[in-house]
Design an enzyme around this catalytic site. Structure first.
Site, mmCIF file in Angstrom:
data_model
loop_
_atom_site.group_PDB
_atom_site.id
_atom_site.type_symbol
_atom_site.label_atom_id
_atom_site.label_comp_id
_atom_site.label_asym_id
_atom_site.label_seq_id
_atom_site.Cartn_x
_atom_site.Cartn_y
_atom_site.Cartn_z
ATOM 1 N N ARG A 195 0.625 -1.205 0.046
ATOM 2 C CA ARG A 195 -0.075 0.013 -0.103
ATOM 3 C C ARG A 195 0.836 1.360 0.095
ATOM 4 O O ARG A 195 0.377 2.413 -0.638
ATOM 5 C CB ARG A 195 -0.832 -0.029 1.263
ATOM 6 C CG ARG A 195 -1.949 -1.130 0.816
ATOM 7 C CD ARG A 195 -3.030 -0.922 2.116
ATOM 8 N NE ARG A 195 -4.101 -1.832 1.566
ATOM 9 C CZ ARG A 195 -4.908 -2.373 2.296
ATOM 10 N NH1 ARG A 195 -4.992 -2.328 3.762
ATOM 11 N NH2 ARG A 195 -6.067 -2.991 2.025
ATOM 12 N N LYS A 209 -20.210 -17.372 -0.075
ATOM 13 C CA LYS A 209 -21.699 -17.219 -0.256
ATOM 14 C C LYS A 209 -22.331 -16.344 -1.532
ATOM 15 O O LYS A 209 -21.774 -15.315 -1.853
ATOM 16 C CB LYS A 209 -21.887 -16.585 0.965
ATOM 17 C CG LYS A 209 -21.763 -17.429 2.346
ATOM 18 C CD LYS A 209 -22.151 -16.705 3.550
ATOM 19 C CE LYS A 209 -22.310 -17.550 4.576
ATOM 20 N NZ LYS A 209 -22.831 -16.865 5.904
ATOM 21 N N GLY A 259 -9.171 -8.336 -2.117
ATOM 22 C CA GLY A 259 -9.371 -9.498 -1.315
ATOM 23 C C GLY A 259 -8.776 -10.700 -1.372
ATOM 24 O O GLY A 259 -7.551 -10.489 -1.876
ATOM 25 N N GLY A 273 -13.729 -4.357 -0.624
ATOM 26 C CA GLY A 273 -15.058 -4.087 -0.491
ATOM 27 C C GLY A 273 -15.342 -2.866 -1.515
ATOM 28 O O GLY A 273 -16.424 -3.058 -2.198
#
Ligand code: AMP
Length: 396
Positions: A39, A200, A353, A376
């Protein structure tokens, strides 16, 4: 969603105080040492550009979750130290965010100097997007640059609110996210193949909904595939299943058919007799998983079928692993799909992610067109949502 936001190159920064919101939320070990400095590296192009223009660079970021209180466990000191080493230049860390010390450090800046504010989440007003706090941040500078894609889906004071009070543009990191992902969603080169995996359906249904209108082929792997297989009448044994999402899965299948989307589900699955790294395993047809066995990875035949579809793609978007890749024995499907994406000659985009981590671990990172820096945020982008941290920036 084509977005044409002004960048640091579209505004005169010379000699100006420029507040740059970065994502310096790097992982630290128990001794406070940085374990992954990606980062920091990612923020360098914008910082270096501003320095080359003799701006006064004021850096701002959050780190961890200090819950709105000053807590030196969450100081940005490791980041200011490391950034200083990388740049070979002093990075002054203020003792506060918008307080006396920050103001003093900034008042002492010369052109081309760098000051880093302390962790912006030491103030509860940050996450509340409090206007007075946004204004206090804005008063430290003359121009605002957002380069923190990882928090662009949050409307916080330093990611959005501050733009109410200053001319606001994006840095190079956000510019690239918008350019590559925005183009893929608005005007993709075809065939456009989306690969979705992970645990999911519920976490990714909005992505599926948005992409199904745009893609030529939708590949579904990982735990979420079994709800689809069950909806189609298959036997899935003890595999992950969201029974309350069966209707939704059926609707998605119908929609794909109506729109002529080529929907690929795993024909074969590596199953295990328990959720364990050393479980017994075998490969079976996905619609005939024996009672008591659970799907852990896509089978070898499925890897071939998925890879074939990926090979001829001109645009690929991938989000979510194909199996329980944390267990080496069930990581093969994710690895092979990563390899197929890496070898694809088209534009290849990896959502943040788990998939980004997998691609980096496997050494394919430099073969991808773009690896999103936000988990996200990239999901919300793929859902077609407007991200407050981008929306607040000036249009070209
Ligand atoms: P997500 O955060 O939704 O992208 O899900 C990532 C997680 O999905 C990873 O931790 C994987 O271990 C998990 N996962 C992928 N495939 C399966 C599966 N077949 N059964 C259970 N978990 C899975």
């Amino acid at each position: 969603m084509m977005m044409n936001k002004k960048t640091v190159e579209d505004i005169d920064v010379t000699g100006k105080k420029v507040l740059v919101r970065c994502d310096f939320n790097v992982p630290l070990d128990s001794d406070g040492k940085i374990t992954d400095e990606n980062r920091i590296i990612g923020a360098l192009p914008t910082i270096k550009y501003l320095l080359s223009k003799n701006a006064k660079v004021i850096l701002c970021s959050h780190m961890g979750r200090p819950k709105g209180e000053f807590n030196m466990k969450y100081t940005l000191k490791p980041v200011s130290d490391r950034l200083g080493e990388i740049l070979g230049k002093k990075v002054v860390l203020a003792k506060d965010v918008v307080g006396e010390d920050a103001k003093k450090c900034i008042s002492e800046m010369n052109d081309g100097d760098i000051v880093m504010l302390e962790n912006v989440r030491f103030h509860a007003e940050e996450e509340k997007n409090d206007p007075a706090f946004s204004k206090a941040l804005a008063e430290l500078a003359q121009i605002y640059v957002n380069d923190a894609f990882g928090t662009a889906h949050r409307a916080h004071a330093s990611t959005a609110g501050v733009a109410d009070y200053l001319p606001a543009v994006c840095g190079y990191l956000i510019q690239k996210e918008i350019a590559v992902m925005g183009k893929a969603l608005a005007d993709p080169e075809r065939p456009f193949v989306a690969i979705l995996g992970g645990a999911k359906i519920s976490g990714k249904i909005d992505v599926i909904e948005n992409l199904i209108d745009k893609v030529d082929t939708l590949i579904i792997g990982g735990g979420m595939a079994y709800t689809f297989i069950k909806a189609m009448g298959g036997k899935i044994g003890a595999s992950l299943c969201e029974d309350e999402k069966l209707d939704l899965a059926n609707e998605t299948l119908k929609k794909a058919k109506a729109k002529g989307v080529n929907l690929l589900l795993p024909e074969t699955t590596v199953v295990a007799d328990k959720f364990d790294a050393d479980a017994q395993s075998k490969t079976v047809p996905t619609s005939e998983i024996p009672d008591g066995w659970m799907g852990m990875d896509i089978g070898a035949e499925t890897v071939v079928a998925f890879s074939e579809a990926i090979k001829s793609a001109k645009t690929v978007v991938w989000n979510g692993p194909m199996g329980v890749f944390e267990f080496p024995r069930f990581a093969e499907g994710t690895k092979k799909v990563a390899e197929a994406v890496a070898n694809c000659g088209g534009v290849t985009i990896i959502g943040g992610g788990d998939s980004a981590a997998a691609v980096e671990q496997l050494g394919f990172a430099d073969k991808m067109t773009h690896i999103s820096t936000g988990g996200g945020a990239s999901l919300e982008f793929l859902e077609g949502k407007i991200l407050p941290g981008i929306d607040c920036l000036q249009d070209k």
